[in-house]
Design a protein around this motif. Structure first.
Motif, PDB file in Angstrom:
ATOM      1  N   ALA A 179       0.809  -1.225   0.000  1.00  0.00           N
ATOM      2  CA  ALA A 179       0.000   0.000   0.000  1.00  0.00           C
ATOM      3  C   ALA A 179       0.836   1.266   0.000  1.00  0.00           C
ATOM      4  O   ALA A 179       0.341   2.343  -0.355  1.00  0.00           O
ATOM      5  CB  ALA A 179      -0.939   0.000   1.210  1.00  0.00           C
ATOM      6  N   GLY A 180       2.101   1.179   0.397  1.00  0.00           N
ATOM      7  CA  GLY A 180       2.941   2.366   0.449  1.00  0.00           C
ATOM      8  C   GLY A 180       3.471   2.844  -0.882  1.00  0.00           C
ATOM      9  O   GLY A 180       4.188   3.853  -0.933  1.00  0.00           O
ATOM     10  N   VAL A 181       3.142   2.167  -1.977  1.00  0.00           N
ATOM     11  CA  VAL A 181       3.708   2.516  -3.278  1.00  0.00           C
ATOM     12  C   VAL A 181       3.330   3.934  -3.704  1.00  0.00           C
ATOM     13  O   VAL A 181       4.171   4.688  -4.211  1.00  0.00           O
ATOM     14  CB  VAL A 181       3.278   1.483  -4.342  1.00  0.00           C
ATOM     15  N   VAL A 182       2.076   4.326  -3.532  1.00  0.00           N
ATOM     16  CA  VAL A 182       1.645   5.653  -3.998  1.00  0.00           C
ATOM     17  C   VAL A 182       2.356   6.777  -3.239  1.00  0.00           C
ATOM     18  O   VAL A 182       2.923   7.683  -3.871  1.00  0.00           O
ATOM     19  CB  VAL A 182       0.114   5.796  -3.925  1.00  0.00           C
ATOM     20  N   PRO A 183       2.367   6.783  -1.894  1.00  0.00           N
ATOM     21  CA  PRO A 183       3.126   7.853  -1.224  1.00  0.00           C
ATOM     22  C   PRO A 183       4.620   7.823  -1.539  1.00  0.00           C
ATOM     23  O   PRO A 183       5.262   8.880  -1.610  1.00  0.00           O
ATOM     24  CB  PRO A 183       2.863   7.605   0.270  1.00  0.00           C
ATOM     25  N   LEU A 184       5.186   6.634  -1.734  1.00  0.00           N
ATOM     26  CA  LEU A 184       6.594   6.566  -2.125  1.00  0.00           C
ATOM     27  C   LEU A 184       6.809   7.180  -3.503  1.00  0.00           C
ATOM     28  O   LEU A 184       7.799   7.886  -3.737  1.00  0.00           O
ATOM     29  CB  LEU A 184       7.077   5.116  -2.125  1.00  0.00           C
ATOM     30  N   GLY A 185       5.891   6.912  -4.420  1.00  0.00           N
ATOM     31  CA  GLY A 185       6.007   7.496  -5.758  1.00  0.00           C
ATOM     32  C   GLY A 185       5.937   9.009  -5.726  1.00  0.00           C
ATOM     33  O   GLY A 185       6.705   9.702  -6.408  1.00  0.00           O
ATOM     34  N   ILE A 186       5.029   9.541  -4.907  1.00  0.00           N
ATOM     35  CA  ILE A 186       4.912  11.004  -4.783  1.00  0.00           C
ATOM     36  C   ILE A 186       6.195  11.596  -4.211  1.00  0.00           C
ATOM     37  O   ILE A 186       6.685  12.637  -4.672  1.00  0.00           O
ATOM     38  CB  ILE A 186       3.695  11.352  -3.907  1.00  0.00           C
ATOM     39  N   SER A 187       6.760  10.942  -3.206  1.00  0.00           N
ATOM     40  CA  SER A 187       7.988  11.437  -2.591  1.00  0.00           C
ATOM     41  C   SER A 187       9.163  11.387  -3.561  1.00  0.00           C
ATOM     42  O   SER A 187       9.994  12.304  -3.598  1.00  0.00           O
ATOM     43  CB  SER A 187       8.307  10.616  -1.338  1.00  0.00           C
ATOM     44  N   LEU A 188       9.246  10.327  -4.359  1.00  0.00           N
ATOM     45  CA  LEU A 188      10.293  10.253  -5.382  1.00  0.00           C
ATOM     46  C   LEU A 188      10.155  11.373  -6.395  1.00  0.00           C
ATOM     47  O   LEU A 188      11.140  11.969  -6.831  1.00  0.00           O
ATOM     48  CB  LEU A 188      10.236   8.895  -6.084  1.00  0.00           C
ATOM     49  N   MET A 189       8.928  11.681  -6.771  1.00  0.00           N
ATOM     50  CA  MET A 189       8.708  12.766  -7.716  1.00  0.00           C
ATOM     51  C   MET A 189       9.190  14.085  -7.150  1.00  0.00           C
ATOM     52  O   MET A 189       9.802  14.902  -7.854  1.00  0.00           O
ATOM     53  CB  MET A 189       7.222  12.850  -8.069  1.00  0.00           C
ATOM     54  N   ARG A 190       8.942  14.316  -5.871  1.00  0.00           N
ATOM     55  CA  ARG A 190       9.394  15.574  -5.275  1.00  0.00           C
ATOM     56  C   ARG A 190      10.916  15.687  -5.325  1.00  0.00           C
ATOM     57  O   ARG A 190      11.471  16.762  -5.559  1.00  0.00           O
ATOM     58  CB  ARG A 190       8.929  15.674  -3.820  1.00  0.00           C
ATOM     59  N   ASP A 191      11.586  14.571  -5.109  1.00  0.00           N
ATOM     60  CA  ASP A 191      13.047  14.582  -5.061  1.00  0.00           C
ATOM     61  C   ASP A 191      13.685  14.656  -6.441  1.00  0.00           C
ATOM     62  O   ASP A 191      14.788  15.181  -6.591  1.00  0.00           O
ATOM     63  CB  ASP A 191      13.562  13.335  -4.345  1.00  0.00           C
ATOM     64  N   LEU A 192      13.005  14.109  -7.463  1.00  0.00           N
ATOM     65  CA  LEU A 192      13.655  13.897  -8.757  1.00  0.00           C
ATOM     66  C   LEU A 192      13.193  14.832  -9.873  1.00  0.00           C
ATOM     67  O   LEU A 192      13.915  15.008 -10.850  1.00  0.00           O
ATOM     68  CB  LEU A 192      13.432  12.442  -9.211  1.00  0.00           C
ATOM     69  N   LEU A 193      12.006  15.406  -9.754  1.00  0.00           N
ATOM     70  CA  LEU A 193      11.459  16.195 -10.857  1.00  0.00           C
ATOM     71  C   LEU A 193      11.665  17.684 -10.632  1.00  0.00           C
ATOM     72  O   LEU A 193      11.717  18.153  -9.485  1.00  0.00           O
ATOM     73  CB  LEU A 193       9.961  15.918 -11.017  1.00  0.00           C
ATOM     74  N   PRO A 194      11.766  18.472 -11.696  1.00  0.00           N
ATOM     75  CA  PRO A 194      11.831  19.928 -11.549  1.00  0.00           C
ATOM     76  C   PRO A 194      10.497  20.467 -11.052  1.00  0.00           C
ATOM     77  O   PRO A 194       9.448  19.832 -11.215  1.00  0.00           O
ATOM     78  CB  PRO A 194      12.134  20.413 -12.974  1.00  0.00           C
ATOM     79  N   ALA A 195      10.514  21.649 -10.442  1.00  0.00           N
ATOM     80  CA  ALA A 195       9.316  22.201  -9.804  1.00  0.00           C
ATOM     81  C   ALA A 195       8.165  22.377 -10.784  1.00  0.00           C
ATOM     82  O   ALA A 195       7.002  22.138 -10.443  1.00  0.00           O
ATOM     83  CB  ALA A 195       9.660  23.539  -9.151  1.00  0.00           C
TER      84      ALA A 195
END
Length: 484
Positions: free
Chosen positions: A120-136
C-alpha cells in the motif's frame, strides 16, 4: 555544521515522462488489489469451503496489512531510500499474488492478500520520489497523476475482475496481478533512479509495534463491529486496546529521539488540517463505491433497484476512474493558477454536487453514471492537490513518512465509511421476496452523508495556514499573491 544532502540534477524531458508513467503504473497496479476480489466475495465460501464470516478476511487482511505497512514503509524509505522500498513493496505484491494464484483454501489466500496489502505504500513513495527527482514546474501535474492512480486502479479493477469472474477461473486474477506487478518492478529497476535524500538514524521498532497494535485493534473493531455487535465485549475490548495503544504510542513517540512518526511535525497546522481533510474526504469518496453497485444490482421489484449484473455495475463506475486520471492535469493547472488550497476546495464542492445529483436522481443507469463521473472528477481535483499541501508542510527529509501518514489517513476514512454505511444499509431495510434488503432511504441518507463529508473537508481546507499554501504553490512553480 551538518553537511548538505547530496543532490542530483532533476530528471527532465523524455526521461521525466517515463518516470511519471512508470510510477503512476505502479500506483494503479497496487490500487487494483483493492477491488480485485470484490466480485468473487459471494462465491468464495463455495469455492474455498469456508464460512462467509471467515472469507471476509480476504478483504480485511489486505486492509490491515496496508494500514500497518504504510507508516513503517514511509519511515524506512526516508532512512534507506525511497526507490529501494518501492521495489520491496512491489516484490512483496508479486509474491502475494503468486501465493493467491496457487491457493485452493482460505488460509494461504488470506496470507497472499495480506502480502498484497503490504504494498500500500507505493503511492506515497512514488509522490515522494517525484518531489526529489522532478523539476518544480513538472511536479504539480506529476503528483496529481500519481495521486489519481489510487482511484483509477480501484475503478478499473471492478469491471475487469467481474469479467474474469464470470468467464474464467478465479486464479487467473492473481496470476495476472503477479505478471503485471513483475513487469512494473522491471520498469522501476530500469527507469526510476534512487533519490539522494536520506534522513538517517535508527528505525523505531517500539513505535512500529505500538502503531501496529493500535491500527489492527481499531480496524478489526471497525470492520467486524457490525457482525459481532457494536456493544459486544469483543468489539468494545478492541476499541479499548486501540485507545490505550495510541496513548502509549504517542507518549513514546514524543520521548524517543528518532520516532517512527514525528508527532511534533505532524502537529503542524498545515499537515494536521490536510490530514484531517483527507480522512473526511476519503469517507466521502468511498461512500459511492459502497452504494452505487448495490443500487445497480438490486432487483427492479424493489422499485428503486436497477436489476443489473456486477459487470454492468463495474462498467458504470469505470468511467469515473478514467475521469480521475483525466482531471489530474486540470488539478495541476488550477493549483498553478490559484494554489492547491483552491483546487482542494473546488474538488470538494464538485464531489458534494455529484452526491446531490445521486441523492435526487438515481432511478436509471445513466443517472448514476453521470453522478459517478461528477464525483470522480471532484476526487481527481482534490487528490491531485493534497500531495502539494503535504510536501509544503513537511521537512524534505520526511516526505515519504508524511505522504505515507496522509495515505493512512485516507485509509482510515474509507474504513470509517465502510462501517457507517454498513450500519445504515443493515438497519434501514425493506422486505422484497421474503429477503431483507437495504431501503431506498438508506441509500439516500448515505449519499447525503457523502455530500456533507465533502463540504466538511472544504470547511477544514479554508483554515489551512497561509504560509503552507504559499509553499505549496511554489512547489508547483508559481507564487500566490498575498491578497489571495
Amino acid at each position: 555544521m551538518t553537511p548538505a544532502p547530496p543532490r542530483i540534477e532533476p530528471v527532465t524531458g523524455r526521461q521525466s515522462n517515463l518516470l511519471v508513467a512508470v510510477l503512476a503504473a505502479a500506483g494503479i497496479v497496487v490500487s487494483l488489489q483493492q477491488t480485485l476480489v470484490v466480485p468473487l466475495l459471494p462465491q468464495f465460501p463455495r469455492l474455498l469451503g469456508s464460512a462467509p464470516a471467515d472469507t471476509a478476511w480476504i478483504v480485511t487482511a489486505t486492509l490491515l496489512a496496508g494500514a500497518v505497512a504504510t507508516p513503517v514503509v514511509g519511515r524506512l524509505a526516508d532512512m534507506v531510500g525511497k526507490r529501494r522500498m518501492l521495489l520491496v513493496c512491489l516484490v512483496v505484491l508479486v509474491c502475494g499474488s503468486v501465493l493467491g494464484a496457487l491457493s485452493s483454501s482460505l488460509v494461504p489466500l488470506v496470507v497472499g492478500r495480506a502480502l498484497q496489502g503490504l504494498a500500500a505504500g507505493v503511492v506515497p513513495l512514488g509522490i515522494s520520489l517525484m518531489r526529489d527527482l522532478l523539476p518544480a514546474d513538472r511536479l504539480g501535474s506529476a503528483t496529481a497523476m500519481m495521486s489519481a492512480s489510487l482511484g483509477v486502479g480501484g475503478a478499473l479493477g471492478l469491471p475487469l475482475s467481474a469479467l474474469v469472474a464470470q468467464s474464467l477461473d478465479w486464479h487467473v486474477l492473481f496470476w495476472a496481478a503477479g505478471l503485471v506487478g513483475a513487469a512494473v518492478t522491471g520498469l522501476v529497476l530500469t527507469i526510476v533512479p534512487e533519490s539522494p535524500q536520506r534522513a538517517g538514524g535508527r528505525f523505531d521498532g517500539v513505535g512500529a509495534v505500538g502503531i501496529s497494535v493500535a491500527l489492527v485493534a481499531l480496524l478489526v473493531a471497525v470492520s467486524k463491529g457490525a457482525s459481532w455487535g457494536w456493544g459486544s465485549p469483543l468489539t468494545l475490548s478492541l476499541f479499548a486496546v486501540a485507545v490505550v495503544a495510541v496513548l502509549l504510542w504517542g507518549r513514546w513517540e514524543l520521548r524517543t529521539p528518532q520516532p517512527l512518526v514525528d508527532l511534533r511535525v505532524s502537529a503542524r497546522r498545515g499537515l494536521l488540517l490536510t490530514n484531517a481533510a483527507s480522512v473526511v474526504f476519503a469517507f466521502s469518496m468511498f461512500a459511492m463505491s459502497l452504494v452505487y453497485p448495490q443500487l445497480l444490482q438490486l432487483p427492479e421489484a424493489t422499485g428503486y433497484g436497477l436489476g443489473q449484473s456486477i459487470l454492468v455495475a463495474g462498467l458504470v463506475l469505470a468511467p469515473g476512474g478514467l475521469c480521475m486520471m483525466a482531471m489530474s492535469p486540470v488539478s495541476a493547472r488550477i493549483s498553478a493558477a490559484s494554489g492547491p488550497r483552491t483546487t482542494l476546495l473546488a474538488g470538494a464542492v464538485v464531489v458534494a454536487a455529484g452526491y446531490g445529483l445521486g441523492a435526487v436522481f438515481h432511478g436509471a443507469v445513466w443517472q448514476l453514471l453521470v453522478s459517478a463521473v461528477v464525483i470522480s472528477s471532484g476526487i481527481g481535483l482534490a487528490y491531485g492537490a493534497m500531495p502539494s499541501l503535504i510536501m509544503a508542510a513537511a521537512p524534505l527529509s520526511q516526505t515519504a513518512a508524511a505522504n505515507s501518514l496522509n495515505n493512512l489517513m485516507r485509509a482510515m476514512g474509507t474504513s470509517i465509511a465502510s462501517a457507517v454505511v454498513g450500519v445504515l444499509l443493515a438497519q434501514l431495510t425493506v422486505t422484497s421476496g421474503g429477503t431483507a434488503l437495504p431501503s431506498e432511504a438508506a441509500f439516500v441518507i448515505t449519499l447525503v452523508l457523502g455530500a456533507a463529508a465533502a463540504l466538511a473537508a472544504a470547511a477544514i481546507t479554508v483554515f489551512l495556514p497561509r504560509r503552507d499554501v504559499q509553499a505549496a504553490a511554489e512547489a508547483v512553480g508559481v507564487s500566490v499573491p498575498a491578497t489571495r
